[in-house]
Design a protein around this motif. Structure first.
Motif, PDB file in Angstrom:
ATOM      1  N   ARG A  28      -2.365  -9.267  -1.228  1.00 50.84           N
ATOM      2  CA  ARG A  28      -3.357  -8.366  -1.953  1.00 50.84           C
ATOM      3  C   ARG A  28      -4.596  -7.803  -1.176  1.00 50.84           C
ATOM      4  N   ALA A  34       3.638   1.691  -6.478  1.00 50.19           N
ATOM      5  CA  ALA A  34       4.599   1.181  -6.088  1.00 50.19           C
ATOM      6  C   ALA A  34       4.702  -0.378  -6.336  1.00 50.19           C
ATOM      7  N   ASP A  51      -1.792   5.777  -8.456  1.00 58.18           N
ATOM      8  CA  ASP A  51      -2.160   5.558  -7.215  1.00 58.18           C
ATOM      9  C   ASP A  51      -3.873   5.995  -7.125  1.00 58.18           C
ATOM     10  N   PRO A  76      -0.338  -3.943  -6.766  1.00 54.06           N
ATOM     11  CA  PRO A  76       0.705  -3.289  -6.803  1.00 54.06           C
ATOM     12  C   PRO A  76       0.964  -3.020  -8.421  1.00 54.06           C
ATOM     13  N   ARG A  77       2.088  -2.213  -8.756  1.00 52.31           N
ATOM     14  CA  ARG A  77       2.351  -1.851 -10.098  1.00 52.31           C
ATOM     15  C   ARG A  77       1.333  -1.411 -10.817  1.00 52.31           C
ATOM     16  N   ARG A  98      -5.230   0.599  -6.191  1.00 48.50           N
ATOM     17  CA  ARG A  98      -4.114   0.397  -7.093  1.00 48.50           C
ATOM     18  C   ARG A  98      -3.092   1.367  -6.827  1.00 48.50           C
ATOM     19  N   VAL A  99      -1.807   1.029  -6.734  1.00 47.75           N
ATOM     20  CA  VAL A  99      -0.677   1.758  -6.456  1.00 47.75           C
ATOM     21  C   VAL A  99       0.317   1.620  -7.382  1.00 47.75           C
ATOM     22  N   GLU A 101       7.001  -1.377   0.114  1.00 45.42           N
ATOM     23  CA  GLU A 101       6.597  -0.064  -0.659  1.00 45.42           C
ATOM     24  C   GLU A 101       5.276   0.060  -1.272  1.00 45.42           C
ATOM     25  N   ALA A 102       4.776  -0.856  -1.549  1.00 49.09           N
ATOM     26  CA  ALA A 102       3.262  -0.990  -1.704  1.00 49.09           C
ATOM     27  C   ALA A 102       2.321  -0.691  -0.365  1.00 49.09           C
ATOM     28  N   ASN A 103       2.721  -1.209   0.731  1.00 46.85           N
ATOM     29  CA  ASN A 103       2.046  -1.198   1.823  1.00 46.85           C
ATOM     30  C   ASN A 103       2.167   0.393   2.160  1.00 46.85           C
ATOM     31  N   ALA A 136       5.405  -4.368  -4.931  1.00 48.74           N
ATOM     32  CA  ALA A 136       5.127  -5.293  -3.663  1.00 48.74           C
ATOM     33  C   ALA A 136       6.391  -5.645  -3.270  1.00 48.74           C
TER      34      ALA A 136
END
Length: 114
Positions: free
Chosen positions: A80, A45, A24, A19-20, A42-43, A51-53, A47
């Motif tokens: 993760r 958003a 994306d 995340p972060r 990688r995103v 949001e990351a999901n 966690a």
């Protein structure tokens, strides 16, 4: 060994999510310390609050060319390391995953994959 398994209704994929991560993207394959192979994702958003999901499922749906409703997290919602399911034609999904995780010419390959 591929980090995805085929079923009659699609595939399940092992992911390692950052995340972060600044963007994306799918960064290829990684071999974990225990020998398991995962897809590195990688995103942007954070966690927090799922949001990351959400970002992971949207990224995978877009990358694989399936509707968002066909991608769901099976396990690891707070980790993760995640297992996702993607519904669709298993052969087409497997081919798409193979292309998405192939080493990019401008990036060195993961040393543990030989």
């Amino acid at each position: 060994m591929d980090p995805w398994r085929y079923s009659t209704g699609g595939v399940s994929v092992a992911l390692r999510v950052t995340p972060r991560g600044g963007r994306d993207d799918i960064d290829g394959l990684e071999t974990l310390a225990d020998g398991r192979v995962v897809v590195k994702v990688r995103v942007r958003a954070i966690a927090d609050g799922g949001e990351a999901n959400r970002a992971v499922t949207e990224l995978m749906a877009k990358a694989l060319g399936v509707p968002k409703a066909r991608v769901r997290i099976l396990s690891g919602t707070t980790s993760r390391l995640k297992q996702i399911a993607v519904d669709g034609d298993p052969a087409k999904l497997g081919d798409a995953l193979r292309k998405l995780t192939a080493a990019k010419p401008d990036q060195p390959q993961d040393k543990g994959k030989e």
